[in-house]
Design a protein around this motif. Structure first.
Motif, mmCIF file in Angstrom:
data_model
loop_
_atom_site.group_PDB
_atom_site.id
_atom_site.type_symbol
_atom_site.label_atom_id
_atom_site.label_comp_id
_atom_site.label_asym_id
_atom_site.label_seq_id
_atom_site.Cartn_x
_atom_site.Cartn_y
_atom_site.Cartn_z
ATOM 1 N N TYR A 26 28.301 57.908 48.054
ATOM 2 C CA TYR A 26 29.752 58.041 48.149
ATOM 3 C C TYR A 26 30.115 59.308 48.910
ATOM 4 O O TYR A 26 29.433 60.330 48.815
ATOM 5 N N ASP A 27 31.196 59.207 49.667
ATOM 6 C CA ASP A 27 31.728 60.329 50.428
ATOM 7 C C ASP A 27 32.749 61.051 49.552
ATOM 8 O O ASP A 27 33.747 60.468 49.134
ATOM 9 N N LEU A 28 32.493 62.348 49.274
ATOM 10 C CA LEU A 28 33.390 63.128 48.426
ATOM 11 C C LEU A 28 34.263 64.079 49.242
ATOM 12 O O LEU A 28 34.981 64.894 48.671
ATOM 13 N N GLY A 29 34.176 64.005 50.574
ATOM 14 C CA GLY A 29 34.930 64.920 51.418
ATOM 15 C C GLY A 29 34.009 65.956 52.023
ATOM 16 O O GLY A 29 33.476 65.779 53.120
ATOM 17 N N LYS A 30 33.777 67.048 51.296
ATOM 18 C CA LYS A 30 32.885 68.101 51.779
ATOM 19 C C LYS A 30 31.421 67.719 51.622
ATOM 20 O O LYS A 30 30.553 68.180 52.361
ATOM 21 N N TYR A 31 31.143 66.853 50.638
ATOM 22 C CA TYR A 31 29.779 66.453 50.332
ATOM 23 C C TYR A 31 29.674 64.932 50.260
ATOM 24 O O TYR A 31 30.673 64.227 50.075
ATOM 25 N N TYR A 32 28.445 64.445 50.402
ATOM 26 C CA TYR A 32 28.094 63.096 49.981
ATOM 27 C C TYR A 32 27.435 63.222 48.609
ATOM 28 O O TYR A 32 26.922 64.289 48.248
ATOM 29 N N THR A 33 27.420 62.130 47.862
ATOM 30 C CA THR A 33 26.636 62.113 46.638
ATOM 31 C C THR A 33 25.940 60.767 46.499
ATOM 32 O O THR A 33 26.549 59.721 46.754
ATOM 33 N N ILE A 34 24.662 60.812 46.173
ATOM 34 C CA ILE A 34 23.898 59.602 45.865
ATOM 35 C C ILE A 34 23.927 59.451 44.352
ATOM 36 O O ILE A 34 23.419 60.309 43.623
ATOM 37 N N LEU A 35 24.550 58.379 43.882
ATOM 38 C CA LEU A 35 24.707 58.190 42.445
ATOM 39 C C LEU A 35 23.494 57.466 41.864
ATOM 40 O O LEU A 35 22.824 56.697 42.568
ATOM 41 N N PRO A 36 23.202 57.697 40.604
ATOM 42 C CA PRO A 36 22.078 56.999 39.968
ATOM 43 C C PRO A 36 22.383 55.518 39.801
ATOM 44 O O PRO A 36 23.553 55.122 39.652
ATOM 45 N N ALA A 37 21.353 54.702 39.832
ATOM 46 C CA ALA A 37 21.544 53.257 39.661
ATOM 47 C C ALA A 37 22.098 52.939 38.278
ATOM 48 O O ALA A 37 22.876 51.999 38.106
ATOM 49 N N THR A 38 21.689 53.729 37.281
ATOM 50 C CA THR A 38 22.240 53.581 35.925
ATOM 51 C C THR A 38 22.803 54.923 35.489
ATOM 52 O O THR A 38 22.203 55.970 35.748
#
Length: 337
Positions: free
Chosen positions: A274-286
């Motif tokens: 996901y794009d958070l603006g200043k950062y991206y974040t890879i979220l956990p599958a669970t």
């Protein structure tokens, strides 16, 4: 982030980022209860203690220990609220030659820290990763990928414990120990800058950028995220030109376990990114929290399927002149061409 009356432990606290974090925390949160510098290098601890004498900084503690030693780690965590995990074996050729030593520190050490945090009163843990952990081709990257997975999965076994584990992943820190810029600055005196491959590129982040990202994760993580910054890339030939335009630049070939371009988000990660603006974040599958609430809270936007983020296909590039200014600002204030 308000750290008043909080206690923080930094593993690998005598390293480049550990020292930058120490400076940032003491400057911005002088009312912190305790800041523990945990590392195994007594000389570096001695040197750092001269910079931060207890008479001026009563909050700071220096704790000799190795993250391979579970009992010592658990002892160090007594009374700690937050942990920043920066300890690692990080030199690619050394890890290739001494693989099990790298595994013991980067993977088993991570497991020790996780287990010790779960057994104490720690509430937040931020672990440092590397761009080499994405689609790794060397042992160092593979151990850091395993470490990332351990910290992300640790959120699944917290039970009643409110602790949150998260990860920050970024590229080469400008001027950090063992990185290319200090190496080139040293080699410039000899008139030779050895180049591995002319087309090589790398991500670039300042020490302060790394610090800001760690503090962001410490404050905002919900648990299980891998945060990735949006940062510029540079070409190895541009950094060589910025530092030593008159130097010889022989091509020596790629080193064992090295990539031409670094990657921080793979196309396989895109389904959870996901794009958070200043950062991206890879979220956990669970995860234990509600995804829709997360998206709403951060105005998060999922990237397109197949999206990838690598240093060779970046939209943002450092220039030769810009690199020279950054070297003066972040690495060597006396630098001149």
């Amino acid at each position: 982030m308000n750290l008043k009356d909080k206690s923080i432990l930094i593993t690998g606290g005598t390293g480049s980022l550990g020292k930058a974090l120490t400076s940032h925390i003491l400057k911005n949160s002088p009312d912190i209860k305790r800041l523990v510098i945990f590392s195994r290098d007594e000389q570096k601890q001695f040197d750092m203690a001269q910079e931060y004498p207890v008479s001026e900084y009563p909050q700071i503690r220096f704790f000799i220990g190795d993250i391979r030693d579970y009992d010592r780690v658990k002892r160090a965590l007594k009374g700690i609220d937050y942990v920043i995990h920066a300890a690692a074996m990080k030199h690619v050729p050394i890890a290739e030659y001494n693989p099990m030593e790298c595994v013991k520190t980067n993977i088993l050490g991570a497991e020790n820290l996780i287990n010790a945090c779960l057994e104490t009163e720690v509430t937040r843990v931020v672990a440092l990763s590397t761009d080499k952990a994405a689609a790794p081709v060397n042992l160092y990257g593979a151990t850091k990928l395993a470490s990332d997975k351990l910290f992300v999965a640790a959120n699944n076994i917290t039970g009643w414990n409110p602790i949150k584990f998260s990860v920050v992943r970024y590229g080469n820190v400008m001027g950090s120990n063992g990185s290319v810029i200090p190496f080139f600055l040293k080699k410039r005196k000899e008139g030779v800058l050895p180049i591995t491959v002319e087309s090589m590129t790398r991500f670039n982040i300042s020490l302060q950028g790394g610090v800001d990202m760690v503090m962001h994760a410490l404050e905002h993580a919900w648990g299980g995220e891998i945060f990735v910054p949006k940062i510029p890339s540079y070409k190895i030939m541009d950094i060589a030109e910025a530092i030593g335009p008159e130097c010889d630049k022989p091509i020596i070939g790629i080193r064992p376990g090295e990539k031409i371009h670094e990657e921080m988000i793979t196309s396989s990660d895109s389904f959870y990114t996901y794009d958070l603006g200043k950062y991206y974040t890879i979220l956990p599958a669970t995860h234990k929290w509600n995804l829709e609430e997360f998206i709403s809270s951060f105005d998060a936007k999922r990237v397109e399927d197949g999206f990838k983020y690598n240093s060779g296909e970046n939209d943002d590039w450092e220039t030769v002149e810009g690199l020279r200014k950054l070297i003066v600002e972040h690495v060597d204030s006396d630098f001149k061409v």
